[in-house]
Design a protein around this motif. Structure first.
Motif, mmCIF file in Angstrom:
data_model
loop_
_atom_site.group_PDB
_atom_site.id
_atom_site.type_symbol
_atom_site.label_atom_id
_atom_site.label_comp_id
_atom_site.label_asym_id
_atom_site.label_seq_id
_atom_site.Cartn_x
_atom_site.Cartn_y
_atom_site.Cartn_z
ATOM 1 N N GLY A 93 -7.807 -62.306 14.868
ATOM 2 C CA GLY A 93 -8.301 -62.355 16.232
ATOM 3 C C GLY A 93 -8.542 -63.786 16.691
ATOM 4 N N TRP A 107 -13.208 -59.493 8.803
ATOM 5 C CA TRP A 107 -14.208 -60.289 8.105
ATOM 6 C C TRP A 107 -13.552 -61.258 7.121
ATOM 7 C CZ3 TRP A 107 -18.043 -60.938 10.899
ATOM 8 C CH2 TRP A 107 -18.589 -59.900 11.655
ATOM 9 N N PRO A 167 0.760 -59.992 26.571
ATOM 10 C CA PRO A 167 1.881 -59.182 26.053
ATOM 11 C C PRO A 167 3.132 -60.011 25.787
ATOM 12 C CG PRO A 167 0.793 -58.042 27.854
ATOM 13 C CD PRO A 167 0.148 -59.394 27.771
ATOM 14 N N LEU A 203 -0.532 -54.089 17.748
ATOM 15 C CA LEU A 203 0.339 -55.225 17.445
ATOM 16 C C LEU A 203 0.866 -55.113 16.015
ATOM 17 C CD1 LEU A 203 1.616 -57.931 18.158
ATOM 18 C CD2 LEU A 203 -0.569 -59.033 17.625
ATOM 19 N N ALA A 240 3.586 -52.592 15.915
ATOM 20 C CA ALA A 240 4.844 -53.106 16.470
ATOM 21 C C ALA A 240 5.525 -54.046 15.467
ATOM 22 C CB ALA A 240 4.571 -53.829 17.788
ATOM 23 N N LYS A 246 -0.014 -47.645 17.467
ATOM 24 C CA LYS A 246 0.328 -48.300 18.744
ATOM 25 C C LYS A 246 -0.458 -49.610 18.875
ATOM 26 C CE LYS A 246 -0.599 -44.511 21.150
ATOM 27 N NZ LYS A 246 -0.756 -43.556 20.050
ATOM 28 N N ALA A 282 2.644 -61.793 22.593
ATOM 29 C CA ALA A 282 2.752 -60.843 21.481
ATOM 30 C C ALA A 282 4.225 -60.583 21.165
ATOM 31 C CB ALA A 282 2.032 -59.545 21.824
ATOM 32 N N ASP A 283 5.031 -60.412 22.209
ATOM 33 C CA ASP A 283 6.472 -60.196 21.987
ATOM 34 C C ASP A 283 7.096 -61.402 21.279
ATOM 35 O OD1 ASP A 283 6.375 -57.720 23.125
ATOM 36 O OD2 ASP A 283 7.071 -58.367 25.098
ATOM 37 N N ILE A 329 -6.765 -59.252 9.890
ATOM 38 C CA ILE A 329 -7.907 -59.889 9.219
ATOM 39 C C ILE A 329 -9.197 -59.207 9.677
ATOM 40 C CG2 ILE A 329 -9.290 -62.010 9.112
ATOM 41 C CD1 ILE A 329 -6.814 -62.384 7.518
ATOM 42 N N TYR A 369 -9.438 -71.483 12.853
ATOM 43 C CA TYR A 369 -9.138 -71.298 11.423
ATOM 44 C C TYR A 369 -8.455 -72.522 10.808
ATOM 45 C CZ TYR A 369 -10.427 -66.432 10.441
ATOM 46 O OH TYR A 369 -11.126 -65.275 10.162
ATOM 47 N N THR A 393 -2.592 -60.588 11.025
ATOM 48 C CA THR A 393 -2.963 -60.976 12.379
ATOM 49 C C THR A 393 -4.444 -61.323 12.346
ATOM 50 O OG1 THR A 393 -3.562 -58.707 12.998
ATOM 51 C CG2 THR A 393 -1.283 -59.379 13.423
ATOM 52 N N ALA A 447 -4.818 -62.992 17.974
ATOM 53 C CA ALA A 447 -4.279 -61.658 18.300
ATOM 54 C C ALA A 447 -5.175 -60.883 19.265
ATOM 55 C CB ALA A 447 -4.067 -60.860 17.012
ATOM 56 N N VAL A 448 -6.468 -61.199 19.310
ATOM 57 C CA VAL A 448 -7.340 -60.518 20.270
ATOM 58 C C VAL A 448 -7.161 -61.178 21.637
ATOM 59 C CG1 VAL A 448 -9.739 -60.090 20.950
ATOM 60 C CG2 VAL A 448 -9.036 -59.727 18.579
HETATM 61 C C1 LIG Z 1 -14.050 -54.969 11.400
HETATM 62 C C2 LIG Z 1 -13.308 -56.121 12.035
HETATM 63 C C3 LIG Z 1 -13.512 -57.380 11.558
HETATM 64 C C4 LIG Z 1 -12.804 -58.444 12.106
HETATM 65 N N1 LIG Z 1 -12.969 -59.683 11.553
HETATM 66 C C5 LIG Z 1 -12.213 -60.703 12.003
HETATM 67 C C6 LIG Z 1 -12.308 -61.991 11.380
HETATM 68 O O1 LIG Z 1 -13.051 -62.197 10.414
HETATM 69 N N2 LIG Z 1 -11.526 -62.989 11.857
HETATM 70 C C7 LIG Z 1 -10.687 -62.801 12.918
HETATM 71 O O2 LIG Z 1 -9.988 -63.751 13.309
HETATM 72 N N3 LIG Z 1 -10.569 -61.591 13.531
HETATM 73 C C8 LIG Z 1 -11.304 -60.541 13.080
HETATM 74 N N4 LIG Z 1 -11.175 -59.304 13.663
HETATM 75 C C9 LIG Z 1 -10.157 -59.122 14.736
HETATM 76 C C10 LIG Z 1 -8.856 -58.564 14.166
HETATM 77 O O3 LIG Z 1 -8.252 -59.486 13.294
HETATM 78 C C11 LIG Z 1 -7.896 -58.224 15.314
HETATM 79 O O4 LIG Z 1 -8.489 -57.186 16.052
HETATM 80 C C12 LIG Z 1 -6.531 -57.810 14.822
HETATM 81 O O5 LIG Z 1 -5.891 -58.860 14.115
HETATM 82 C C13 LIG Z 1 -5.627 -57.426 15.988
HETATM 83 O O6 LIG Z 1 -4.505 -56.749 15.486
HETATM 84 P P1 LIG Z 1 -4.101 -55.301 16.077
HETATM 85 O O7 LIG Z 1 -2.834 -54.898 15.427
HETATM 86 O O8 LIG Z 1 -5.268 -54.382 15.950
HETATM 87 O O9 LIG Z 1 -3.851 -55.732 17.563
HETATM 88 P P2 LIG Z 1 -4.084 -54.907 18.911
HETATM 89 O O10 LIG Z 1 -5.552 -54.955 19.236
HETATM 90 O O11 LIG Z 1 -3.390 -53.607 18.875
HETATM 91 O O12 LIG Z 1 -3.265 -55.803 19.933
HETATM 92 C C14 LIG Z 1 -3.607 -57.124 20.263
HETATM 93 C C15 LIG Z 1 -2.762 -57.489 21.454
HETATM 94 O O13 LIG Z 1 -1.386 -57.476 21.083
HETATM 95 C C16 LIG Z 1 -0.593 -56.921 22.107
HETATM 96 N N5 LIG Z 1 0.050 -55.683 21.627
HETATM 97 C C17 LIG Z 1 -0.556 -54.578 21.155
HETATM 98 N N6 LIG Z 1 0.348 -53.645 20.831
HETATM 99 C C18 LIG Z 1 1.550 -54.167 21.112
HETATM 100 C C19 LIG Z 1 2.860 -53.676 20.998
HETATM 101 N N7 LIG Z 1 3.109 -52.440 20.555
HETATM 102 N N8 LIG Z 1 3.886 -54.490 21.366
HETATM 103 C C20 LIG Z 1 3.639 -55.722 21.799
HETATM 104 N N9 LIG Z 1 2.389 -56.236 21.951
HETATM 105 C C21 LIG Z 1 1.366 -55.473 21.612
HETATM 106 C C22 LIG Z 1 -1.506 -56.647 23.290
HETATM 107 O O14 LIG Z 1 -1.469 -57.762 24.149
HETATM 108 C C23 LIG Z 1 -2.849 -56.510 22.635
HETATM 109 O O15 LIG Z 1 -3.915 -56.862 23.480
HETATM 110 C C24 LIG Z 1 -11.898 -58.230 13.174
HETATM 111 C C25 LIG Z 1 -11.727 -56.929 13.675
HETATM 112 C C26 LIG Z 1 -12.405 -55.893 13.111
HETATM 113 C C27 LIG Z 1 -12.193 -54.495 13.661
#
Ligand SMILES: Cc1cc2nc3c(=O)[nH]c(=O)nc-3n(C[C@H](O)[C@H](O)[C@H](O)COP(=O)(O)OP(=O)(O)OC[C@H]3O[C@@H](n4cnc5c(N)ncnc54)[C@H](O)[C@@H]3O)c2cc1C
Length: 214
Positions: free
Chosen positions: A149, A103, A197, A16, A19, A14, A200-201, A101, A155, A147, A192-193
């Motif tokens: 953050g 790290w 919504p 991004l 999805a 559940k 994201a869509d 992504i 970047y 994706t 993506a962080v």
């Molecule tokens: C260990 C670690 C290291 C990281 N290092 C980096 C780094 O080096 N560089 C960097 O840029 N980032 C980094 N990040 C961040 C990481 O890239 C993001 O957390 C990730 O890309 C988000 O993707 P997700 O699928 O988990 O999104 P989610 O956290 O699930 O969602 C993000 C957003 O998308 C929307 N969304 C979620 N689900 C849906 C859905 N079903 N339908 C529509 N919209 C939705 C919501 O608005 C939500 O807030 C790191 C994270 C971790 C855990």
């Protein structure tokens, strides 16, 4: 291009990424493609290459991973979970490699998939110089889908993180192209962080459009 393998490395369905995966499956199937998925977290894929991957060791005293990989590929004795992934890669015309992504790179479970599945003898033959244009996966394509953050500004080439596409060259060039794959432009969702919504869509729609254009 008929057969697509999506190698997916995100821990939460559940999300991004979840999805985007669902949208990709329905878009590609709707376009008449055969789609296979390697959902690495869903499969609880073993992420570390070690001696257990080789039930029929050529040398049981000293463990040489690359030598054991070549021996196991040549003799068809590699661990069954790796053999199953190799067959999926063999069937695929296009590999989609999707991950968040972490790290500035890929989650460890995906790195482990490459370490274990992209075995010498299957993807390259160094002795025969079969790398890059002569790599053993030539004829297949790959697309990396990520994706991040951080924002596109962070970047960008002049941004504090540096160009994400350059960071990903270890995957796109030194790994995928090294094995002979034709690598398509990486698809990136930045910021993506905390993405709203509705944004994201829109990103999911942009990804669907990219897939439809393939
Ligand atoms: C260990 C670690 C290291 C990281 N290092 C980096 C780094 O080096 N560089 C960097 O840029 N980032 C980094 N990040 C961040 C990481 O890239 C993001 O957390 C990730 O890309 C988000 O993707 P997700 O699928 O988990 O999104 P989610 O956290 O699930 O969602 C993000 C957003 O998308 C929307 N969304 C979620 N689900 C849906 C859905 N079903 N339908 C529509 N919209 C939705 C919501 O608005 C939500 O807030 C790191 C994270 C971790 C855990």
């Amino acid at each position: 291009m008929k057969n697509v393998l999506i190698v997916y490395a995100a821990p939460e369905p559940k999300s991004l990424n979840g999805a985007m995966l669902a949208a990709a499956i329905s878009t590609l199937k709707g376009g008449g493609m055969n789609v296979e998925i390697s959902d690495l977290y869903g499969m609880d894929f073993k992420a570390v290459l070690d001696a257990r991957d080789f039930p029929d060791r050529r040398d049981t005293v000293v463990f040489d991973p690359a030598a054991e990989q070549m021996h196991a590929i040549a003799t068809g004795t590699i661990a069954p979970d790796i053999a199953a992934e190799i067959e999926k890669v063999r069937r695929a015309d296009l590999l989609i490699i999707q991950f968040p992504i972490w790290w500035t790179s890929m989650p460890a479970i995906l790195k482990g998939w490459f370490d274990r599945v992209f075995a010498p003898g299957f993807v390259v033959n160094l002795q025969k110089g079969q790398v890059y244009g002569n790599g053993l996966l030539r004829g297949k394509k790959a697309m990396v889908v990520v994706t991040a953050g951080s924002s596109a500004e962070l970047y960008s080439p002049a941004g504090p993180h540096g160009d994400l596409h350059q960071h990903l060259r270890a995957l796109t060039h030194n790994l995928l192209e090294f094995c002979g794959l034709e690598v398509l432009q990486t698809h990136v969702v930045y910021g993506a962080v905390g993405i709203a919504p509705e944004d994201a869509d829109r990103e999911i729609e942009r990804y669907v459009d990219r897939l439809l254009a393939l």
